[in-house]
Design an enzyme around this catalytic site. Structure first.
Site, PDB file in Angstrom:
ATOM      1  N   LYS A 116      41.261 -34.080  -2.810  1.00 34.89           N
ATOM      2  CA  LYS A 116      40.505 -35.023  -1.982  1.00 34.89           C
ATOM      3  C   LYS A 116      40.344 -36.358  -2.694  1.00 34.89           C
ATOM      4  O   LYS A 116      40.617 -37.416  -2.127  1.00 34.89           O
ATOM      5  CB  LYS A 116      39.107 -34.455  -1.677  1.00 34.89           C
ATOM      6  CG  LYS A 116      38.147 -35.477  -1.100  1.00 34.89           C
ATOM      7  CD  LYS A 116      36.799 -34.874  -0.757  1.00 34.89           C
ATOM      8  CE  LYS A 116      35.717 -35.010  -1.786  1.00 34.89           C
ATOM      9  NZ  LYS A 116      35.152 -36.346  -2.010  1.00 34.89           N
ATOM     10  N   ASN A 117      39.899 -36.295  -3.962  1.00 34.22           N
ATOM     11  CA  ASN A 117      39.576 -37.551  -4.644  1.00 34.22           C
ATOM     12  C   ASN A 117      40.812 -38.338  -5.084  1.00 34.22           C
ATOM     13  O   ASN A 117      40.689 -39.474  -5.546  1.00 34.22           O
ATOM     14  CB  ASN A 117      38.664 -37.286  -5.844  1.00 34.22           C
ATOM     15  CG  ASN A 117      37.248 -36.961  -5.380  1.00 34.22           C
ATOM     16  OD1 ASN A 117      36.946 -37.033  -4.185  1.00 34.22           O
ATOM     17  ND2 ASN A 117      36.387 -36.595  -6.316  1.00 34.22           N
ATOM     18  N   ARG A 120      31.231 -42.484   1.548  1.00 35.82           N
ATOM     19  CA  ARG A 120      31.083 -43.614   0.641  1.00 35.82           C
ATOM     20  C   ARG A 120      32.430 -44.160   0.158  1.00 35.82           C
ATOM     21  O   ARG A 120      32.589 -45.367  -0.055  1.00 35.82           O
ATOM     22  CB  ARG A 120      30.257 -43.102  -0.541  1.00 35.82           C
ATOM     23  CG  ARG A 120      30.035 -44.042  -1.610  1.00 35.82           C
ATOM     24  CD  ARG A 120      29.366 -43.329  -2.772  1.00 35.82           C
ATOM     25  NE  ARG A 120      29.681 -44.032  -3.997  1.00 35.82           N
ATOM     26  CZ  ARG A 120      29.079 -45.135  -4.374  1.00 35.82           C
ATOM     27  NH1 ARG A 120      28.105 -45.636  -3.672  1.00 35.82           N
ATOM     28  NH2 ARG A 120      29.438 -45.743  -5.480  1.00 35.82           N
ATOM     29  N   CYS A 156      22.655 -42.288  -0.615  1.00 31.59           N
ATOM     30  CA  CYS A 156      23.235 -41.071  -0.060  1.00 31.59           C
ATOM     31  C   CYS A 156      22.598 -39.884  -0.725  1.00 31.59           C
ATOM     32  O   CYS A 156      21.793 -40.022  -1.639  1.00 31.59           O
ATOM     33  CB  CYS A 156      24.746 -41.061  -0.198  1.00 31.59           C
ATOM     34  SG  CYS A 156      25.295 -40.711  -1.851  1.00 31.59           S
ATOM     35  N   ARG A 194      23.737 -44.648  -6.026  1.00 29.71           N
ATOM     36  CA  ARG A 194      25.161 -44.959  -6.074  1.00 29.71           C
ATOM     37  C   ARG A 194      25.513 -46.369  -5.597  1.00 29.71           C
ATOM     38  O   ARG A 194      26.150 -46.544  -4.564  1.00 29.71           O
ATOM     39  CB  ARG A 194      25.942 -43.915  -5.285  1.00 29.71           C
ATOM     40  CG  ARG A 194      25.728 -42.543  -5.842  1.00 29.71           C
ATOM     41  CD  ARG A 194      26.466 -41.508  -5.086  1.00 29.71           C
ATOM     42  NE  ARG A 194      27.859 -41.423  -5.469  1.00 29.71           N
ATOM     43  CZ  ARG A 194      28.693 -40.547  -4.943  1.00 29.71           C
ATOM     44  NH1 ARG A 194      28.292 -39.724  -4.014  1.00 29.71           N
ATOM     45  NH2 ARG A 194      29.946 -40.498  -5.326  1.00 29.71           N
ATOM     46  N   ASP A 222      31.106 -32.754 -10.235  1.00 30.64           N
ATOM     47  CA  ASP A 222      31.475 -32.074  -8.991  1.00 30.64           C
ATOM     48  C   ASP A 222      31.598 -30.553  -9.157  1.00 30.64           C
ATOM     49  O   ASP A 222      31.829 -29.839  -8.177  1.00 30.64           O
ATOM     50  CB  ASP A 222      32.799 -32.638  -8.447  1.00 30.64           C
ATOM     51  CG  ASP A 222      32.625 -34.050  -7.882  1.00 30.64           C
ATOM     52  OD1 ASP A 222      31.487 -34.494  -7.714  1.00 30.64           O
ATOM     53  OD2 ASP A 222      33.662 -34.701  -7.613  1.00 30.64           O
ATOM     54  N   ARG A 233      34.053 -31.451   4.559  1.00 32.10           N
ATOM     55  CA  ARG A 233      34.441 -32.773   4.053  1.00 32.10           C
ATOM     56  C   ARG A 233      35.382 -32.630   2.859  1.00 32.10           C
ATOM     57  O   ARG A 233      36.231 -33.502   2.641  1.00 32.10           O
ATOM     58  CB  ARG A 233      33.202 -33.559   3.621  1.00 32.10           C
ATOM     59  CG  ARG A 233      32.302 -33.975   4.770  1.00 32.10           C
ATOM     60  CD  ARG A 233      31.227 -34.907   4.283  1.00 32.10           C
ATOM     61  NE  ARG A 233      31.814 -35.915   3.424  1.00 32.10           N
ATOM     62  CZ  ARG A 233      31.242 -36.426   2.338  1.00 32.10           C
ATOM     63  NH1 ARG A 233      30.056 -36.043   1.984  1.00 32.10           N
ATOM     64  NH2 ARG A 233      31.854 -37.329   1.619  1.00 32.10           N
TER      65      ARG A 233
HETATM   66  C1  UD1 Z   1      33.727 -40.315  -7.629  1.00 36.07           C
HETATM   67  C2  UD1 Z   1      34.110 -39.083  -6.847  1.00 36.07           C
HETATM   68  C3  UD1 Z   1      32.935 -38.097  -6.807  1.00 36.07           C
HETATM   69  C4  UD1 Z   1      32.446 -37.802  -8.217  1.00 36.07           C
HETATM   70  C5  UD1 Z   1      32.169 -39.094  -8.985  1.00 36.07           C
HETATM   71  C6  UD1 Z   1      31.842 -38.863 -10.443  1.00 36.07           C
HETATM   72  C7  UD1 Z   1      35.729 -39.891  -5.260  1.00 36.07           C
HETATM   73  C8  UD1 Z   1      36.055 -40.197  -3.845  1.00 36.07           C
HETATM   74  N1  UD1 Z   1      34.482 -39.449  -5.499  1.00 36.07           N
HETATM   75  O1  UD1 Z   1      32.660 -40.945  -6.942  1.00 36.07           O
HETATM   76  O2  UD1 Z   1      33.390 -36.895  -6.183  1.00 36.07           O
HETATM   77  O3  UD1 Z   1      31.260 -37.053  -8.153  1.00 36.07           O
HETATM   78  O4  UD1 Z   1      33.335 -39.955  -8.940  1.00 36.07           O
HETATM   79  O5  UD1 Z   1      32.856 -38.166 -11.060  1.00 36.07           O
HETATM   80  O6  UD1 Z   1      36.565 -39.995  -6.134  1.00 36.07           O
HETATM   81  N2  UD1 Z   1      27.795 -46.689 -10.407  1.00 36.07           N
HETATM   82  C9  UD1 Z   1      27.086 -47.862 -10.477  1.00 36.07           C
HETATM   83  N3  UD1 Z   1      27.655 -49.007  -9.976  1.00 36.07           N
HETATM   84  C10 UD1 Z   1      28.907 -49.024  -9.432  1.00 36.07           C
HETATM   85  C11 UD1 Z   1      29.618 -47.810  -9.344  1.00 36.07           C
HETATM   86  C12 UD1 Z   1      29.039 -46.663  -9.845  1.00 36.07           C
HETATM   87  O7  UD1 Z   1      25.970 -47.906 -10.991  1.00 36.07           O
HETATM   88  O8  UD1 Z   1      29.373 -50.099  -9.015  1.00 36.07           O
HETATM   89  C13 UD1 Z   1      27.208 -45.440 -10.958  1.00 36.07           C
HETATM   90  C14 UD1 Z   1      26.958 -44.371  -9.883  1.00 36.07           C
HETATM   91  O9  UD1 Z   1      25.709 -44.554  -9.285  1.00 36.07           O
HETATM   92  C15 UD1 Z   1      27.032 -43.103 -10.696  1.00 36.07           C
HETATM   93  C16 UD1 Z   1      28.080 -43.427 -11.777  1.00 36.07           C
HETATM   94  O10 UD1 Z   1      28.159 -44.850 -11.815  1.00 36.07           O
HETATM   95  O11 UD1 Z   1      25.808 -42.840 -11.330  1.00 36.07           O
HETATM   96  C17 UD1 Z   1      29.452 -42.854 -11.526  1.00 36.07           C
HETATM   97  O12 UD1 Z   1      29.854 -43.182 -10.201  1.00 36.07           O
HETATM   98  P1  UD1 Z   1      31.384 -43.335  -9.789  1.00 36.07           P
HETATM   99  O13 UD1 Z   1      32.257 -42.866 -10.904  1.00 36.07           O
HETATM  100  O14 UD1 Z   1      31.605 -44.708  -9.278  1.00 36.07           O
HETATM  101  O15 UD1 Z   1      31.483 -42.305  -8.593  1.00 36.07           O
HETATM  102  P2  UD1 Z   1      32.284 -42.461  -7.243  1.00 36.07           P
HETATM  103  O16 UD1 Z   1      33.528 -43.242  -7.479  1.00 36.07           O
HETATM  104  O17 UD1 Z   1      31.367 -42.876  -6.166  1.00 36.07           O
END
Ligand code: UD1
Length: 439
Positions: free
Chosen positions: A34-35, A104, A128, A133, A316, A409
């Site tokens: 998925k990711n 998201r 969410c 996030r 995850d 999902r």
């Molecule tokens: C992706 C994965 C999700 C997984 C997560 C962490 C996908 C589609 N989803 O989510 O399944 O749980 O990685 O491995 O690939 N953050 C900020 N600012 C930003 C971006 C992130 O503060 O601009 C923080 C988030 O709140 C979180 C951390 O960074 O605490 C990691 O988030 P991130 O790696 O961005 O997760 P996703 O890409 O949303």
């Protein structure tokens, strides 16, 4: 068309009924990741023409991403694990709230749209189920590349004539941020470097794909990625890597039920942290010709886990290991360091009789094998749903899991795959139901 014709916009109130006590045995084929699929499908926007994705998992989130591209003007053709995306007529540059709120990862169209078309308007994902996030690092990175960013009525607008290479340093690794900026940088003028980049296998997969499309990405899989922008990219055909979280979930299911399961089409090297922890609980994991074989060996030992960015233990897989910890003899400590609110499965596990104490980001699970009781529980997010399915597999009597649209999902026909392994699990259909939750 893919077998499940329900879109993520038309979520359902299906329930899962599980009668616990069966040992899982046999072989299961792991679906595409998925990711990986989500950023790859978004990357189709970077090239003019038809891109074909193979090994596409049949998931609500992938259908949402396809739907989003359709809204932008792409022509989508879905087949059996195949998705064709024709971007010849992209004429809309807005990702609407009604789609972004359900997923998201919709924000992953931001980088490709602004890089290729010079503009994008994307609804902010908002809060969410598993925490705040934000996407500030995505936006700051695009700004550093010359995009003008503005926020208005819950939407972010990005504009640029042509993005230019920049030096980007993340304060912490972000998977989606790294992906968004890699895609944007692929078409920017000059070199972009990303420091403290996320190192997940899905990032390496995206780099492989971008390079196949004609980009020049180096260092993906390390914390330092360098991208030399090119003028244009071309469409490709590509098979998506296996899903390491689905793999991990089935590994835990085999271990918890004292089973013997061969996982086909999966990659051991993407699951090292999970395998190490699983072996620590006493399960036997070995590489076999078809993939991986996991054998539960009876009594489970306690397991202490701290979630970390890759190659650490994945957030995850945290909920699934909590289900497992309820079956170990003694106390396990699980620390969630990525998301601030990812223990929502705890109260549902408690309703099944689990003894868990949460203090901030730390959960202590008092394992008592064979004491979970089936009851009605509610899935609250994607991986929490998987945790409840695992708990139900070893619980006494019948467990009814509500809101399995969360499961759909991210898990491709979980109940069908589990039933083939011997689980007593069935889906009971319910009426359509709108939702606003998102991973
Ligand atoms: C992706 C994965 C999700 C997984 C997560 C962490 C996908 C589609 N989803 O989510 O399944 O749980 O990685 O491995 O690939 N953050 C900020 N600012 C930003 C971006 C992130 O503060 O601009 C923080 C988030 O709140 C979180 C951390 O960074 O605490 C990691 O988030 P991130 O790696 O961005 O997760 P996703 O890409 O949303």
């Amino acid at each position: 068309m893919v077998a499940n014709t329900r879109t993520n916009l038309e979520l359902n109130m299906d329930r899962m009924i599980i009668r616990g006590g069966n040992r899982l045995e046999g072989a299961v084929t792991i679906s595409g990741a998925k990711n990986a699929a989500l950023p790859l499908v978004a990357a189709s926007l970077l090239a003019q023409g038809e891109t074909t994705w193979h090994n596409v998992p049949g998931l609500g989130d992938v259908r949402t991403m396809a739907k989003l591209l359709e809204v932008l003007g792409a022509k989508i053709e879905e087949g059996d694990r195949v998705l064709k995306v024709d971007t010849s007529n992209i004429d809309t540059f807005e990702a609407p709230y009604r789609l972004v709120k359900t997923m998201r990862a919709s924000v992953l169209v931001l980088g490709p749209l602004v890089a290729r078309y010079g503009r994008a308007r994307v609804s902010l994902p908002g809060g969410c189920a598993i925490g705040a996030r934000p996407i500030d690092m995505h936006l700051r990175g695009l700004e550093a590349m010359g995009a003008e960013i503005s926020l208005d009525k819950g939407y972010v607008t990005a504009r640029a004539n042509r993005l230019r290479g920049a030096k980007i340093v993340f304060r912490q690794p972000t998977v989606g941020g790294t992906e968004n900026l890699m895609m944007a940088a692929a078409l920017a003028e000059g070199r972009t470097t990303i420091e403290n980049a996320a190192r997940e296998p899905e990032i390496e997969e995206l780099a492989r794909v971008l390079n196949k499309m004609g980009a020049n990405v180096e260092g993906a899989g390390t914390a330092y990625i360098s991208i030399e922008g090119v003028q244009e990219l071309h469409p490709i055909e590509h098979a998506i890597i296996p899903d390491r979280i689905e793999t991990g979930t089935f590994m835990v299911a085999a271990a918890m039920t004292g089973g013997d399961v061969v996982l086909e089409n999966c990659l051991l090297e993407h699951n090292s942290a999970v395998v190490t922890k699983l072996e620590g609980t006493g399960a036997k994991v070995e590489a076999v010709e078809q993939g991986l074989r996991v054998q539960g060996t009876g009594q489970l030992h306690t397991v202490d886990i701290t979630t970390q960015p890759y190659p650490g233990f994945p957030t995850d897989m945290q909920a699934q290991f909590m289900a497992l910890a309820t079956q170990a003899v003694g106390d396990s400590v699980i620390t969630e360091s990525i998301f601030e609110n990812r223990f929502m499965h705890v109260s549902e596990l408690a309703r099944m009789g689990a003894q868990i104490v949460v203090n901030g980001r730390v959960a202590v699970i008092r394992g008592r094998p064979g004491t979970l009781q089936g009851t009605t529980v509610m899935a609250t997010d994607l991986r929490a749903s998987a945790c409840l399915v695992l708990a139900a597999l070893v619980a006494e009597n019948t467990t009814e899991i509500l809101r399995v649209y969360h499961l759909d999902r991210g898990y491709d026909q979980l109940e069908v795959k589990m039933r083939r392994l011997g689980a007593d699990i069935e889906r009971v259909s319910g009426p359509p139901f709108p939702t606003t939750n998102a991973e």
